[in-house]
Motif scaffolding. Sequence first.
Motif, PDB file in Angstrom:
ATOM      1  N   ASN A 184       0.822  -1.219   0.000  1.00 18.13           N
ATOM      2  CA  ASN A 184       0.000   0.000   0.000  1.00 18.13           C
ATOM      3  C   ASN A 184       0.848   1.257   0.000  1.00 18.13           C
ATOM      4  O   ASN A 184       0.499   2.244  -0.649  1.00 18.13           O
ATOM      5  CB  ASN A 184      -0.962   0.015   1.188  1.00 18.13           C
ATOM      6  CG  ASN A 184      -2.139  -0.912   0.970  1.00 18.13           C
ATOM      7  OD1 ASN A 184      -2.498  -1.220  -0.163  1.00 18.13           O
ATOM      8  ND2 ASN A 184      -2.711  -1.392   2.053  1.00 18.13           N
ATOM      9  N   GLN A 185       1.974   1.239   0.710  1.00 20.99           N
ATOM     10  CA  GLN A 185       2.870   2.398   0.729  1.00 20.99           C
ATOM     11  C   GLN A 185       3.497   2.622  -0.641  1.00 20.99           C
ATOM     12  O   GLN A 185       3.706   3.765  -1.051  1.00 20.99           O
ATOM     13  CB  GLN A 185       3.985   2.196   1.770  1.00 20.99           C
ATOM     14  CG  GLN A 185       3.506   2.245   3.210  1.00 20.99           C
ATOM     15  CD  GLN A 185       2.917   3.590   3.569  1.00 20.99           C
ATOM     16  OE1 GLN A 185       3.544   4.618   3.401  1.00 20.99           O
ATOM     17  NE2 GLN A 185       1.680   3.588   4.049  1.00 20.99           N
ATOM     18  N   LYS A 187       2.129   2.183  -3.451  1.00 17.08           N
ATOM     19  CA  LYS A 187       1.140   2.710  -4.381  1.00 17.08           C
ATOM     20  C   LYS A 187       0.891   4.208  -4.187  1.00 17.08           C
ATOM     21  O   LYS A 187       0.257   4.842  -5.015  1.00 17.08           O
ATOM     22  CB  LYS A 187      -0.183   1.938  -4.215  1.00 17.08           C
ATOM     23  CG  LYS A 187      -0.078   0.485  -4.640  1.00 17.08           C
ATOM     24  CD  LYS A 187      -1.307  -0.292  -4.251  1.00 17.08           C
ATOM     25  CE  LYS A 187      -2.383  -0.089  -5.316  1.00 17.08           C
ATOM     26  NZ  LYS A 187      -3.577  -0.921  -5.054  1.00 17.08           N
ATOM     27  N   LYS A 188       1.372   4.753  -3.065  1.00 16.08           N
ATOM     28  CA  LYS A 188       1.137   6.183  -2.781  1.00 16.08           C
ATOM     29  C   LYS A 188       2.075   7.076  -3.559  1.00 16.08           C
ATOM     30  O   LYS A 188       3.159   6.788  -3.878  1.00 16.08           O
ATOM     31  CB  LYS A 188       1.306   6.460  -1.290  1.00 16.08           C
ATOM     32  CG  LYS A 188       0.183   5.840  -0.474  1.00 16.08           C
ATOM     33  CD  LYS A 188       0.348   6.189   0.977  1.00 16.08           C
ATOM     34  CE  LYS A 188      -0.776   5.581   1.796  1.00 16.08           C
ATOM     35  NZ  LYS A 188      -0.668   5.888   3.185  1.00 16.08           N
TER      36      LYS A 188
END
Length: 188
Positions: A184-185, A187-188
């Motif tokens: 998730n990190q 994708k930021k």
Amino acid sequence: MIKLTWQYIPFRSDVAFLQIKQTEVTQIPFYITFFYLHVYSAIFVLLAGFTQFNSGLLKKKPVIHRNIGKLYVFTVLFLSAPSGLFIGIFANGGFYSKVSFVTLSVLWFYFTLKGFLTIKNKNITLHKAFMLRSFALTFSAITLRFWKVILVYLFQPSPMDVYQIIAWIGWIPNLLIIEYYLFNQSKK
């Protein structure tokens, strides 16, 4: 964890978990030495690891972060993971438990080493990722005991079944959570 570790002071070979490991204590050279190395060093890395992900400490006191990190790395690489590997070879629960604890020790060593090497190469992103993985495995000392209580309370399995299950769920979910977080990190 401190309370659990405290049971082993002073050095005794017939207390707590060691009561069911008397064959290893009496017949495996250095088992008790590696056991105590693992217990005492692992509690240190568990406590040290909690300080390392404090962004305030990292920003305000980077020298403290660096020094505690070096102690964490040294302790995992030279004490905790090698002793965990040794005692993992003699784990309760048979072959599958042994495979789990040996794999855990090897991955713990590997992730910690990679975390150290990546910061030496000034790659902060990879350093953080590998150290999160390392600490996820360090934290298995807590999650293993948590799952043991839950399993025994809910299902009352035999002791060897408990060992076979917690050997795996003590660390794999931790690692999956970290991988999900890192994904998730990214994708930021």
